[in-house]
Design a protein around this motif. Structure first.
Motif, PDB file in Angstrom:
ATOM      1  N   ALA A 149      19.109  52.427 -65.288  1.00 22.30           N
ATOM      2  CA  ALA A 149      19.893  51.190 -65.358  1.00 22.30           C
ATOM      3  C   ALA A 149      20.482  50.837 -63.988  1.00 22.30           C
ATOM      4  O   ALA A 149      20.473  49.659 -63.578  1.00 22.30           O
ATOM      5  N   LEU A 150      20.980  51.832 -63.285  1.00 27.88           N
ATOM      6  CA  LEU A 150      21.554  51.557 -61.965  1.00 27.88           C
ATOM      7  C   LEU A 150      20.473  51.158 -60.962  1.00 27.88           C
ATOM      8  O   LEU A 150      20.680  50.257 -60.139  1.00 27.88           O
ATOM      9  N   ILE A 151      19.322  51.803 -61.036  1.00 33.04           N
ATOM     10  CA  ILE A 151      18.208  51.426 -60.151  1.00 33.04           C
ATOM     11  C   ILE A 151      17.814  49.977 -60.384  1.00 33.04           C
ATOM     12  O   ILE A 151      17.646  49.193 -59.433  1.00 33.04           O
ATOM     13  N   VAL A 152      17.683  49.578 -61.648  1.00 30.62           N
ATOM     14  CA  VAL A 152      17.285  48.200 -61.977  1.00 30.62           C
ATOM     15  C   VAL A 152      18.344  47.209 -61.485  1.00 30.62           C
ATOM     16  O   VAL A 152      18.024  46.143 -60.938  1.00 30.62           O
ATOM     17  N   LYS A 153      19.599  47.557 -61.650  1.00 32.27           N
ATOM     18  CA  LYS A 153      20.683  46.680 -61.189  1.00 32.27           C
ATOM     19  C   LYS A 153      20.649  46.513 -59.667  1.00 32.27           C
ATOM     20  O   LYS A 153      20.763  45.388 -59.152  1.00 32.27           O
ATOM     21  N   GLU A 154      20.481  47.616 -58.956  1.00 27.74           N
ATOM     22  CA  GLU A 154      20.527  47.570 -57.498  1.00 27.74           C
ATOM     23  C   GLU A 154      19.286  46.938 -56.891  1.00 27.74           C
ATOM     24  O   GLU A 154      19.357  46.245 -55.877  1.00 27.74           O
ATOM     25  N   ARG A 155      18.123  47.158 -57.503  1.00 24.54           N
ATOM     26  CA  ARG A 155      16.907  46.579 -56.933  1.00 24.54           C
ATOM     27  C   ARG A 155      16.876  45.058 -57.101  1.00 24.54           C
ATOM     28  O   ARG A 155      16.142  44.366 -56.369  1.00 24.54           O
ATOM     29  N   ALA A 156      17.659  44.531 -58.044  1.00 26.59           N
ATOM     30  CA  ALA A 156      17.753  43.077 -58.207  1.00 26.59           C
ATOM     31  C   ALA A 156      18.442  42.449 -57.005  1.00 26.59           C
ATOM     32  O   ALA A 156      18.178  41.288 -56.663  1.00 26.59           O
ATOM     33  N   ARG A 157      19.317  43.204 -56.358  1.00 26.69           N
ATOM     34  CA  ARG A 157      19.986  42.712 -55.158  1.00 26.69           C
ATOM     35  C   ARG A 157      19.100  42.861 -53.925  1.00 26.69           C
ATOM     36  O   ARG A 157      19.010  41.977 -53.082  1.00 26.69           O
ATOM     37  N   GLU A 158      18.463  44.009 -53.839  1.00 20.60           N
ATOM     38  CA  GLU A 158      17.625  44.316 -52.675  1.00 20.60           C
ATOM     39  C   GLU A 158      16.662  45.430 -53.054  1.00 20.60           C
ATOM     40  O   GLU A 158      17.067  46.410 -53.682  1.00 20.60           O
ATOM     41  N   PRO A 159      15.381  45.321 -52.707  1.00 17.65           N
ATOM     42  CA  PRO A 159      14.427  46.378 -53.046  1.00 17.65           C
ATOM     43  C   PRO A 159      14.880  47.742 -52.509  1.00 17.65           C
ATOM     44  O   PRO A 159      15.466  47.836 -51.422  1.00 17.65           O
ATOM     45  N   ILE A 160      14.601  48.775 -53.282  1.00 24.53           N
ATOM     46  CA  ILE A 160      14.941  50.148 -52.891  1.00 24.53           C
ATOM     47  C   ILE A 160      13.713  50.729 -52.193  1.00 24.53           C
ATOM     48  O   ILE A 160      12.673  50.930 -52.819  1.00 24.53           O
ATOM     49  N   THR A 161      13.835  50.979 -50.906  1.00 25.34           N
ATOM     50  CA  THR A 161      12.659  51.358 -50.120  1.00 25.34           C
ATOM     51  C   THR A 161      12.784  52.711 -49.426  1.00 25.34           C
ATOM     52  O   THR A 161      11.808  53.180 -48.846  1.00 25.34           O
ATOM     53  N   SER A 162      13.960  53.343 -49.470  1.00 24.12           N
ATOM     54  CA  SER A 162      14.135  54.592 -48.726  1.00 24.12           C
ATOM     55  C   SER A 162      14.577  55.720 -49.643  1.00 24.12           C
ATOM     56  O   SER A 162      15.242  55.503 -50.664  1.00 24.12           O
ATOM     57  N   THR A 163      14.214  56.940 -49.254  1.00 25.94           N
ATOM     58  CA  THR A 163      14.610  58.123 -50.021  1.00 25.94           C
ATOM     59  C   THR A 163      16.123  58.282 -50.018  1.00 25.94           C
ATOM     60  O   THR A 163      16.710  58.683 -51.027  1.00 25.94           O
ATOM     61  N   LYS A 164      16.760  57.972 -48.897  1.00 27.98           N
ATOM     62  CA  LYS A 164      18.205  58.134 -48.801  1.00 27.98           C
ATOM     63  C   LYS A 164      18.929  57.229 -49.790  1.00 27.98           C
ATOM     64  O   LYS A 164      19.854  57.661 -50.486  1.00 27.98           O
ATOM     65  N   ARG A 165      18.499  55.973 -49.883  1.00 23.78           N
ATOM     66  CA  ARG A 165      19.176  55.046 -50.791  1.00 23.78           C
ATOM     67  C   ARG A 165      18.952  55.451 -52.244  1.00 23.78           C
ATOM     68  O   ARG A 165      19.864  55.388 -53.073  1.00 23.78           O
ATOM     69  N   LEU A 166      17.742  55.850 -52.562  1.00 25.65           N
ATOM     70  CA  LEU A 166      17.475  56.280 -53.934  1.00 25.65           C
ATOM     71  C   LEU A 166      18.315  57.501 -54.291  1.00 25.65           C
ATOM     72  O   LEU A 166      18.910  57.560 -55.376  1.00 25.65           O
TER      73      LEU A 166
END
Length: 321
Positions: free
Chosen positions: A174-191
């Motif tokens: 759920a948090l991944i889906v929420k955050e990727r709507a703002r900006e794509p998740i592209t790095s290991t650190k952010r994930l």
């Protein structure tokens, strides 16, 4: 010989002594063949070739970097090796194509190889900041970035739950889906940071890095690792001659559970219960060589921390199928 000189770059094959010990009785004939279904850097392969001067080794790996490095490492044995870039589930086809459909030994060293972990740009490790990749075959299309940014929340939660055994899979998804709507998740650190935020603080205090299970799940999904093992291990068992042996090194419970199930199915009597005389057609074709899963000893895990999670199982063909 020192570990450094024997194993360049600090790569130490896991449970090497036990692997050699278990396979040795099957390799006493004039021209034995072993298939290494996860060649990696070729550490186990090199030791087998050195220990058995008439051995021919078939090495399979999907990773072009691993193929390149293993080829260099095994150069002294060039006339006794066949190295093929393929996924392990192509094992039966590989053996048929090279004209060696029957083998005396099979080795599965599952999981992630040292180059994949050590090269930050591959994106396998949460300890580095790198692009979200995780492909063992660098030419395939599906990456961890695509999974994280395109899978629906329910599907993403399923992957984390099934392949990472993540208790908080729905929260993380759920948090991944929420955050990727703002900006794509592209790095290991952010994930890794998002996973840390999603998991309750009390849980974060134990069990190591909270991102471990999510990264494992994504890696298995991207590379279809369990699906490959489901095909490759039975194919290897089918290829074994009578007296031939298989050794499997697994590094997490899902791989080990699947290995246990496949070996158990081949080592049980399938005849109707209560018969006074066992039926030959239903007698087991294999016997287990290990009692449960064997673990590395304390000396090995101190010397090679990556061995700590290893679980070894082995079996021998005792009848023709």
């Amino acid at each position: 010989m020192s570990e450094e000189r024997e194993y360049p770059g600090g790569h130490v094959p896991v449970m090497l002594g036990r692997v050699l010990e278990l396979l040795a009785p099957a390799l006493t004939g004039p021209a034995p063949v072993v298939v290494d279904a996860n060649l990696g850097l070729g550490g186990h392969a090199a030791a087998l070739l050195e220990a058995h001067p008439t051995l021919h080794l078939v090495g399979i790996d999907r990773d072009p970097v691993a193929i390149e490095r293993a080829t260099a490492r095994l150069a002294p044995y060039v006339g006794r090796t066949t190295i093929v870039r393929a996924v392990s589930d192509e094992l039966a086809g590989v053996l048929a194509k090279i004209g060696r459909p029957v083998v005396q030994g099979a080795l599965f060293d599952l999981g992630v190889s040292s180059p994949q972990l050590d090269e930050a740009e591959r994106g396998f490790a949460y300890s580095y900041d790198a692009p979200l990749d995780m492909r063992m075959d660098t030419e395939q299309e599906l990456t961890a970035e695509r999974v994280v940014n395109t899978y629906p929340a329910g599907e993403l939660a399923r992957v984390l739950r099934e392949y990472g055994e993540e208790r908080f899979a729905s929260r993380v998804a759920a948090l991944i889906v929420k955050e990727r709507a703002r900006e794509p998740i592209t790095s290991t650190k952010r994930l890794a940071e998002l996973v840390r935020q999603a998991i309750p603080a009390a849980t974060r205090r134990t069990g190591g890095n909270p991102a471990k299970r999510t990264f494992q799940a994504l890696r298995i999904e991207v590379n279809a690792e369990l699906a490959a093992l489901e095909v490759a291990l039975p194919a290897a068992l089918d290829a074994l001659a009578v007296g031939g042996r298989v050794v499997v090194l697994a590094y997490h419970s899902l791989e080990d559970r699947l290995t246990k199930q496949v070996l158990a199915a081949r080592t049980r009597d399938t005849g109707p219960p209560g018969l006074p005389v066992p039926l030959e057609a239903h007698q087991p074709r294999f016997r287990l060589l290990t009692r449960g899963a064997e673990l590395p000893d304390d000396d090995e895990t101190a010397r090679n921390p990556r061995a700590a999670s290893a679980r070894l199982r082995a079996a021998e063909r005792i009848r023709q199928g």
